[in-house]
Motif scaffolding. Structure first.
Motif, PDB file in Angstrom:
ATOM      1  N   LYS A1162       0.817  -1.186   0.000  1.00  0.00           N
ATOM      2  CA  LYS A1162       0.000   0.000   0.000  1.00  0.00           C
ATOM      3  C   LYS A1162       0.871   1.266   0.000  1.00  0.00           C
ATOM      4  O   LYS A1162       0.589   2.232  -0.716  1.00  0.00           O
ATOM      5  N   GLN A1163       1.905   1.224   0.781  1.00  0.00           N
ATOM      6  CA  GLN A1163       2.842   2.374   0.783  1.00  0.00           C
ATOM      7  C   GLN A1163       3.516   2.573  -0.584  1.00  0.00           C
ATOM      8  O   GLN A1163       3.773   3.681  -1.023  1.00  0.00           O
ATOM      9  N   LYS A1165       2.116   1.899  -3.482  1.00  0.00           N
ATOM     10  CA  LYS A1165       1.171   2.549  -4.380  1.00  0.00           C
ATOM     11  C   LYS A1165       1.082   4.052  -4.094  1.00  0.00           C
ATOM     12  O   LYS A1165       1.001   4.881  -5.027  1.00  0.00           O
ATOM     13  N   GLU A1166       1.101   4.385  -2.820  1.00  0.00           N
ATOM     14  CA  GLU A1166       1.101   5.815  -2.495  1.00  0.00           C
ATOM     15  C   GLU A1166       2.368   6.510  -3.026  1.00  0.00           C
ATOM     16  O   GLU A1166       2.313   7.643  -3.517  1.00  0.00           O
ATOM     17  N   TYR A1167       3.442   5.800  -2.942  1.00  0.00           N
ATOM     18  CA  TYR A1167       4.724   6.351  -3.463  1.00  0.00           C
ATOM     19  C   TYR A1167       4.624   6.584  -4.961  1.00  0.00           C
ATOM     20  O   TYR A1167       5.029   7.640  -5.481  1.00  0.00           O
ATOM     21  N   GLU A1168       4.063   5.615  -5.722  1.00  0.00           N
ATOM     22  CA  GLU A1168       3.947   5.779  -7.164  1.00  0.00           C
ATOM     23  C   GLU A1168       3.003   6.924  -7.497  1.00  0.00           C
ATOM     24  O   GLU A1168       3.237   7.687  -8.457  1.00  0.00           O
ATOM     25  N   LYS A1169       1.931   7.069  -6.707  1.00  0.00           N
ATOM     26  CA  LYS A1169       1.015   8.159  -6.972  1.00  0.00           C
ATOM     27  C   LYS A1169       1.704   9.512  -6.770  1.00  0.00           C
ATOM     28  O   LYS A1169       1.538  10.459  -7.575  1.00  0.00           O
ATOM     29  N   LYS A1170       2.470   9.653  -5.696  1.00  0.00           N
ATOM     30  CA  LYS A1170       3.187  10.915  -5.453  1.00  0.00           C
ATOM     31  C   LYS A1170       4.205  11.206  -6.555  1.00  0.00           C
ATOM     32  O   LYS A1170       4.368  12.351  -7.008  1.00  0.00           O
ATOM     33  N   LYS A1172       3.986  10.205  -9.679  1.00  0.00           N
ATOM     34  CA  LYS A1172       3.279  10.592 -10.895  1.00  0.00           C
ATOM     35  C   LYS A1172       2.811  12.036 -10.798  1.00  0.00           C
ATOM     36  O   LYS A1172       2.944  12.831 -11.758  1.00  0.00           O
ATOM     37  N   GLU A1173       2.279  12.381  -9.613  1.00  0.00           N
ATOM     38  CA  GLU A1173       1.819  13.765  -9.444  1.00  0.00           C
ATOM     39  C   GLU A1173       2.998  14.748  -9.568  1.00  0.00           C
ATOM     40  O   GLU A1173       2.875  15.827 -10.169  1.00  0.00           O
ATOM     41  N   GLU A1176       3.967  15.163 -13.188  1.00  0.00           N
ATOM     42  CA  GLU A1176       3.033  16.022 -13.905  1.00  0.00           C
ATOM     43  C   GLU A1176       3.276  17.492 -13.574  1.00  0.00           C
ATOM     44  O   GLU A1176       3.255  18.366 -14.460  1.00  0.00           O
TER      45      GLU A1176
END
Length: 1431
Positions: A1162-1163, A1165-1170, A1172-1173, A1176
């Motif tokens: 889960k951590q 996935k949060e890392y990948e989201k950050k 990606k953001e 961008e």
């Protein structure tokens, strides 16, 4: 001269004693002349010496007023002319052989005559003087008047000769010109006319010279006006314009060295370049003769240019510097060179005798040779010159038969006292200085510059020879003196040493010792009375630092040769205590001093004042220096440094000085009882004087005139003669036994036994080496031998003795030094092994501290010198830089600079401008004010005219309409282009209303005012453009500042985007900011900067303080270090930092994926989201930055391009400004050219006016001369007609005179009346006629007189009573003889008048031709005034 002799000897005659010249010995320095066919003469000092070629007998003529100047002889009249050298010189003419003065010629020459020349025919003498008159004068030397004279300023003439065939022609040649002067005579009037010879170029070719006064080949330029001569361009208006030539038109011409005349009145001229020229006597046309080589070249000699030349039949004899006489065989325009004679030295002068039987050859040293032309030619030496001037003279004991002379080259001559004949010569071939003859033996001593003294055996005067020489020292020998008894020879050197030598040949001229005195010995005086056993010696030397003179007196005992070892120390110096040396000083300077024979009084010749003083010596002995006061003072009429000497018996004081007068004074009263002027101050007076033992002969040697004079007594008797004759008998009697012994020794001794190479005295074997056992102290001989001076030999012997005396002590010292050296070497080896910090410098092991200090001082001096030179060079460069900066930068009100475009290669420059001076502004203000006044005056004049012409109102209305139309027309005209209006300056808003029309400028002032206004327009145009340039320059500065400001943001974006792009940053270049050139940056200096200790200490102190300040300003570092660790050193994250932000990876990502827990996934996935953001956000920000950067770059591009467009327009304005400036400058140049042309035309006009005035003056002179010559001719012709009528009357009235006697007797008498005696011409031997190329000279006045006297003598024979007819009354015969003699005399007068009439007619014809030439020249001047450039 006789008057001068009377003045000089008036005092002597009053006292009953006088001196006369017995003979003079000297050699020619000027050309030798023939007085007659058997006698020659030449000047020498104050005398002219005549030598009879056959008998070799000499005769002397003395000039009493000084040195003889130039000399000339006249063979037909047997007279000699010479000038004296003094202020306002005179010319004396003496008869020969009587040597009586015939006449004295007094002219207006101020300084000196340089040339004299007699004409062969007539009684004419030509003289030439140089500075300041440069005057040629023609004299009638019989009457003593100047017939005519002419000056040619600045021309020095080297040779002047009359034409032997025509006294009317005179040639003067100099190294740059040859001029033929024509002497014209009209009755009693004489005129000189010069014609210059046009010499060829240096290579022998000819150049065509154009007329510089009225040139005919000048081009015509229709655009720029007339082309005027160069003299008008140069602005010359005087006489110099007639001869002016520009530098480019000047060519090097031949340089004449000598000339000679030919029987055809032509001239042969020798040139320095080796060419031989022939000049026609009629038209002065020059022909370069061609040299024909018909044999092998002469090896080792080449006649480059003849030094002397003499004409002979078929050619000339010439000689150069190679010692050969050449015969030039001339035929037509060619000549061939043949060897004629070889002489010992370079030939300086050639001259034929009047009969051409002998050729005189004079060498450069003064020797004279005679070459006699005979069946067997004879070549003999008439006069053998000595090698140089006489340096010293002396009498050979006893002084009544022979004397000796010495020259600088070491030539010793023996001369006879009675006739002055040379008995013998000996050449020592060394530079000699002094000579002395021994009283006690027939020997002489010669001192040299090398320090040698040569002893000569002169028992046989016909063959003297050197028997011994002594090498005293390396200093030149300046004084040689024997004492009166000939016991000692005293030798003084320049180092201040007086050597004492035993004068006896039997002692081998033993050197007894030396005495040290002051340097620069002036004189040595001795006293050696017959009754004493000592010789008193006095030495005079100067003390220049105190302005005093030093006298040192010492005594030499007669037994000195036996006890010399005890009198002298080991170095040969005589001890002062043994020789009783005393030192005296005189409070003023003396040039000479002598000691009287009683040794109690000194006589001195003062150097600065004309006084002769005597000084009493103190009776008591003293120590130290004693000051002498003058006891007796007598004023002397002699001037210049003088010399004193005593007669042999000590009762006469002989004084000589620079004035050239010899005075003999009484020793007690110092009164002069006899004097004689034997030399002159022009030759720097008398150098030395010697008097014989019996006083009957006195030798006087000149200093620089090269003359030796032997004087003898006249009216000599009484006590004067008895005293010296008594002494001359006592001294030989006293010295007879000594002289016999010494002369016998000289006769027996061989030359080898007295050879100069005696080892004990003159040479030592100094090639030595030292053995090891004696530590190199024992001397051993080797082969080579070096001759060393006696004083040095004595010094070495003393040193050798000292070495032997202290040998043990020296060995001990050397052993100690050797041990010390070993210790030092050990210390140096130990020093090499230690560390660098503890290591000593190499020089610290030196034990010679003084030497180390000296070397250190020398190095410091060298460094200081180099530093000083560098500072001076830098100072000079800085000074030059300041000059250049001041001239090219500081003086400019507007500095020159440029502007460049940003993107295109285009440059615009401004106009560098200097500030206008106050004078220029004042002049401009005056011209502007004047123009405004003129405009107002013109406007007022126009208004006045309009008011007067305005009659009706209708007409005024029409005028107003006309004015409106004119204004409309003007408005229309203003629409025309500026270049059609005459000026482009209006484009820059520069008014041109004050300018005048170029077609209305006529006066010089108007043109100058126009130039001033045009310069002001140029200044304003440049100023207007410079203002625009300055605005553009400021705009570029703003643009660069804007670009820099935008580049800051662009640079940040580039860094944020991590692009590898370079940011374009515009900068000013050096041409845009030229002041950078004047500032030297530190980066430009490649050499290491020199910093003195003070600057170094100051710099270190500043650095320390700066470091301390930085440390204090930083404070504690804990807070700063925590901030850097936590937040990168900032408290807030900026937007631009997003590109550098990184999301930290979780720690579990280091493990494999299979091992991750759910929480970890889960951590992740949060890392990948950050991530990606964040990416961008990065992309958005990056695009915004790129857009911003492009926008900034476009803005920069647009602004810089706009500036480039503006600069392009400014460039066009620059072109327009240059066109306007060039247009105005063209106007100025046209005006300046017009002014220059006006000045040239004015100069030409002034020259032509002056030329016309001179020609008019010449015209008036020639007209007056023609009028006067016509009057003289008419009067002369009237006298001639009267004489002719009287002659006819005598012929017609003959029968009336004798009408009382029968007619047949009258017929017989008439036949006798018509009869004339035949004059038998003296027959000239055919061989003489064949030798003399000139034959009989025509037109001689002497020949006419001789012919008339011979005619009268023949008439006496005809008048004899034996020729009387038979039956005639003797009284009638006597009357007939008187009548016939009157008729003959009248016929001779008619002939003379007829010859004079022909001369006067020819003179009138020449004056008429000159007048026509002047008239022709005058006619050319109005033509040039009308048309300066004829087609």
């Amino acid at each position: 001269m006789a008057q001068g002799r009377e003045r000089d000897e008036a005092h002597n005659v009053a006292l009953g004693a006088s001196l006369s010249v017995r003979w003079v010995q000297g050699f020619p320095r000027q050309n030798v002349h023939f007085v007659n066919d058997s006698t020659i003469c030449y000047p020498c000092g104050n005398f002219i010496i005549f030598i009879n070629i056959e008998t070799k007998k000499k005769t002397v003529l003395q000039c009493m007023n000084g040195i003889v100047g130039v000399v000339a002889t006249n063979v037909p009249h047997e007279v000699v002319a010479f000038s004296d050298r003094r202020l306002r010189p005179l010319i004396y003419i003496y008869n020969f052989p009587g040597l009586t003065r015939r006449i004295k010629l007094k002219g207006n020459v101020l300084l000196d005559y340089t040339l004299l020349s007699f004409s062969y025919c007539g009684t004419y003498l030509a003289s030439y003087s140089s500075l300041p008159e440069f005057e040629l004068a023609l004299w009638n030397w019989e009457s003593g008047v100047i017939l005519c004279k002419k000056s040619q300023p600045g021309i020095d003439v080297s040779q002047m000769t009359f034409n032997p065939m025509n006294w009317h022609q005179l040639c003067l040649s100099s190294p740059s010109a040859v001029t033929v002067w024509t002497i014209e005579r009209s009755n009693q009037e004489h005129y000189l006319e010069a014609k210059s010879v046009k010499l060829p170029l240096e290579d022998g070719s000819f150049c065509n010279e154009t007329d510089v006064v009225f040139p005919q080949s000048l081009p015509k330029d229709p655009v720029y006006g007339p082309v005027l001569p160069v003299s008008a361009v140069a602005g010359l208006v005087g006489e110099e314009a007639e001869t002016f030539r520009p530098k480019d038109d000047l060519y090097t011409l031949l340089h004449p060295t000598l000339h000679c005349w030919t029987p055809t009145s032509d001239l042969y001229v020798g040139c320095e370049e080796g060419h031989l020229l022939m000049i026609s006597g009629e038209d002065l046309k020059v022909t370069v003769l061609n040299k024909i080589e018909d044999g092998p070249p002469r090896v080792g000699r080449n006649l480059v240019s003849p030094v002397t030349m003499a004409y002979q039949k078929g050619g000339v004899l010439a000689s150069g510097i190679d010692g050969f006489v050449y015969s030039f065989l001339i035929k037509d325009t060619n000549y061939k060179v043949e060897d004629f004679l070889e002489v010992e030295g370079p030939v300086e002068h050639l001259m034929f005798s009047p009969s051409y039987r002998m050729l005189l050859i004079q060498t450069d040293k003064g020797s004279i040779y005679i070459y006699t032309f005979d069946e067997e030619p004879i070549f003999e030496k008439l006069l053998a010159a000595c090698d140089g001037k006489f340096q010293a003279t002396d009498f050979i004991t006893p002084g009544n038969e022979y004397c000796m002379t010495l020259t600088q080259s070491g030539e010793v001559c023996v001369w006879g006292i009675e006739d002055g004949a040379c008995v013998s010569r000996i050449y020592l071939n060394i530079p000699a200085t002094v000579l002395a003859c021994c009283p006690s033996s027939l020997s002489a001593a010669v001192g040299t510059k090398g320090g040698f003294v040569h002893f000569l055996d002169i028992q046989d005067v016909e063959s003297p020879h050197s028997v011994h020489k002594a090498y005293l020292s390396e200093s030149p020998v300046q004084h040689l003196l024997y004492d009166q008894r000939g016991i000692y020879l005293l030798v003084g050197t320049s180092e201040g040493h007086v050597f004492v030598i035993d004068a006896k040949p039997s002692s081998l001229f033993q050197i007894l010792g030396f005495i040290e005195v002051g340097k620069g010995i002036l004189q040595i005086s001795t006293v050696s009375p017959l009754e004493t056993d000592v010789v008193e010696v006095m030495v005079l030397s100067p003390l220049p630092e105190t302005g005093r003179s030093r006298l040192e007196i010492f005594t030499l005992p007669k037994i000195l040769p036996q006890v010399s070892a005890s009198f002298a120390d080991e170095r040969g110096r005589l001890r002062d205590a043994f020789i009783h040396k005393f030192v005296y000083e005189i409070e003023h300077t003396l040039s000479s001093a002598v000691l009287n024979f009683q040794s109690n009084r000194i006589y001195g010749f003062c150097n600065q004042v004309p006084y002769i003083c005597s000084y009493l010596l103190p009776e008591k002995e003293h120590s130290g220096i004693c000051i002498l006061k003058s006891y007796q003072k007598v004023q002397s009429k002699q001037y210049g440094p003088g010399m004193l000497s005593l007669s042999p018996h000590g009762l006469w004081l002989i004084t000589i000085a620079k004035c050239g007068i010899l005075c003999i004074r009484d020793i007690h009263t110092l009164e002069t009882f006899v004097q004689c002027r034997s030399h002159s101050h022009q030759g720097h007076g008398i150098q030395s004087v010697r008097i014989s033992m019996d006083g009957q002969s006195i030798l006087v040697n000149g200093k620089d005139d090269g003359t030796l004079v032997n004087l003898r007594w006249r009216q000599f008797g009484g006590n004067l003669a008895n005293e010296i004759l008594e002494y001359s008998q006592q001294l030989p009697t006293y010295l007879r036994s000594t002289m016999d012994e010494e002369n016998d020794y000289l006769s027996i001794a061989k030359k080898d036994s007295l050879d100069l190479g005696s080892e004990p005295e003159h040479a030592i074997n100094e090639n030595v080496r030292l053995s090891d056992d004696s530590l190199q102290e024992e001397l051993v001989k080797v082969d080579n031998t070096v001759e060393i001076p006696w004083i040095q030999q004595k010094s070495q012997e003393a040193i050798k003795n000292e070495v032997k005396l202290f040998s043990n002590k020296r060995k001990e010292i050397k052993r100690g030094i050797k041990a010390l050296a070993k210790t030092i070497l050990d210390m140096m080896e130990e020093n090499e092994a230690v560390d660098n910090i503890a290591k000593l410098e190499q020089q610290e092991f030196g034990l010679d501290l003084e030497e180390l200090e000296r070397l250190h001082d020398e190095s410091e001096e060298e460094v200081a010198k180099i530093r000083k030179d560098a500072e001076m060079q830098n100072l000079a460069k800085r000074y030059l830089a300041e000059l250049i900066k001041g001239e090219c930068w500081n003086s400019m009100a507007v500095k020159g600079r440029a502007l460049k475009c940003f993107h295109i290669p285009r440059v615009v420059e401004n106009f560098p401008m200097k500030e206008r001076t106050d004078e220029e502004l004042k002049e401009l203000k005056r011209v502007v004010q004047q123009k405004k006044i003129e405009a107002e005056c013109l406007k007022l004049q126009k208004e006045i005219v309009e008011v007067q012409s305005a009659i009706t109102l209708v007409k005024k209305h029409h005028e107003e309409e006309d004015e409106e139309e004119e204004e409309d027309g003007t408005a229309k005209d203003t629409n025309l282009p500026n270049y059609l209006l005459g000026s482009l300056s209006t484009d820059f808003r520069v008014p041109t209303s004050l300018l005048s029309s170029q077609l209305e400028l006529h006066s010089r002032e108007e043109k100058i005012n126009q130039i001033i206004l045009l310069k002001d327009i140029i200044y304003k145009v440049k100023t207007a453009f410079n203002n625009e340039f300055d605005a553009a320059y400021k705009q570029k500065e703003i643009e660069i500042a804007r670009v820099k400001e935008k580049n800051v943001r662009i640079q940040e974006i580039v860094l944020d985007l991590e692009l590898e792009e370079s940011v374009w940053q515009p900068e000013f270049e050096d041409c845009e900011k030229p002041e950078r050139t004047l500032i030297v940056e530190s980066t430009e200096i490649t050499a290491q900067r020199h910093i003195n200790p003070q600057q170094k200490a100051k710099t270190e102190l500043l650095v320390t303080r700066e470091m301390e300040r930085l440390l204090l300003s930083q404070g504690p570092t804990t807070r700063r270090r925590a901030l850097m660790d936590m937040m990168g050193g900032v408290l807030e994250v900026k937007k631009e930092d997003i590109l550098r932000m990184v999301i930290p990876q979780p720690a579990f990502m280091s493990k494999p994926d299979a091992l991750w827990s759910e929480k970890e996934k889960k951590q992740f996935k949060e890392y990948e989201k950050k991530v990606k953001e964040l990416n961008e956000e990065r992309d958005k920000y990056r695009k915004s930055l790129e857009t911003e950067m492009k926008k900034l770059q476009n803005s920069i591009q647009e602004s810089t391009q706009n500036f480039d467009e503006h600069l392009k327009r400014l460039f066009e304005r620059r072109v327009r400004a240059e066109m306007a400036v060039s247009q105005e400058e063209l106007k100025i140049n046209n005006l300046v050219f017009s002014l220059l042309l006006d000045e040239e035309i004015s100069s030409r006009e002034a020259f032509l006016n002056n030329y016309l005035a001179r020609k008019q003056e010449e015209k008036s002179q020639t007209t007056e001369a023609i009028r006067k010559s016509r009057e003289d001719l008419d009067m002369y012709k009237e006298h001639y007609d009267n004489l002719l009528a009287e002659d006819k009357v005598l012929d017609r009235s003959f029968k009336k005179e004798f009408s009382e006697i029968p007619s047949h007797q009258v017929d017989i008498l008439y036949k006798l009346f018509k009869r004339r005696p035949r004059i038998h011409k003296q027959k000239v031997h055919s061989d003489t006629t064949s030798l003399v190329p000139f034959g009989e000279r025509p037109g001689s006045g002497k020949l006419n007189k001789d012919a008339f006297a011979q005619l009268m003598k023949a008439m006496d024979d005809l008048d004899s009573i034996n020729n009387m007819p038979q039956g005639l009354d003797p009284s009638v015969w006597e009357h007939f003889c008187m009548t016939r003699r009157a008729k003959v005399e009248n016929e001779q007068k008619v002939k003379q008048k007829a010859a004079g009439l022909v001369e006067m007619v020819a003179f009138l014809q020449r004056r008429t031709e000159d007048d026509e030439k002047i008239t022709g020249r005058q006619s050319e001047i109005p033509v040039e005034f009308d048309n300066p450039n004829p087609p």
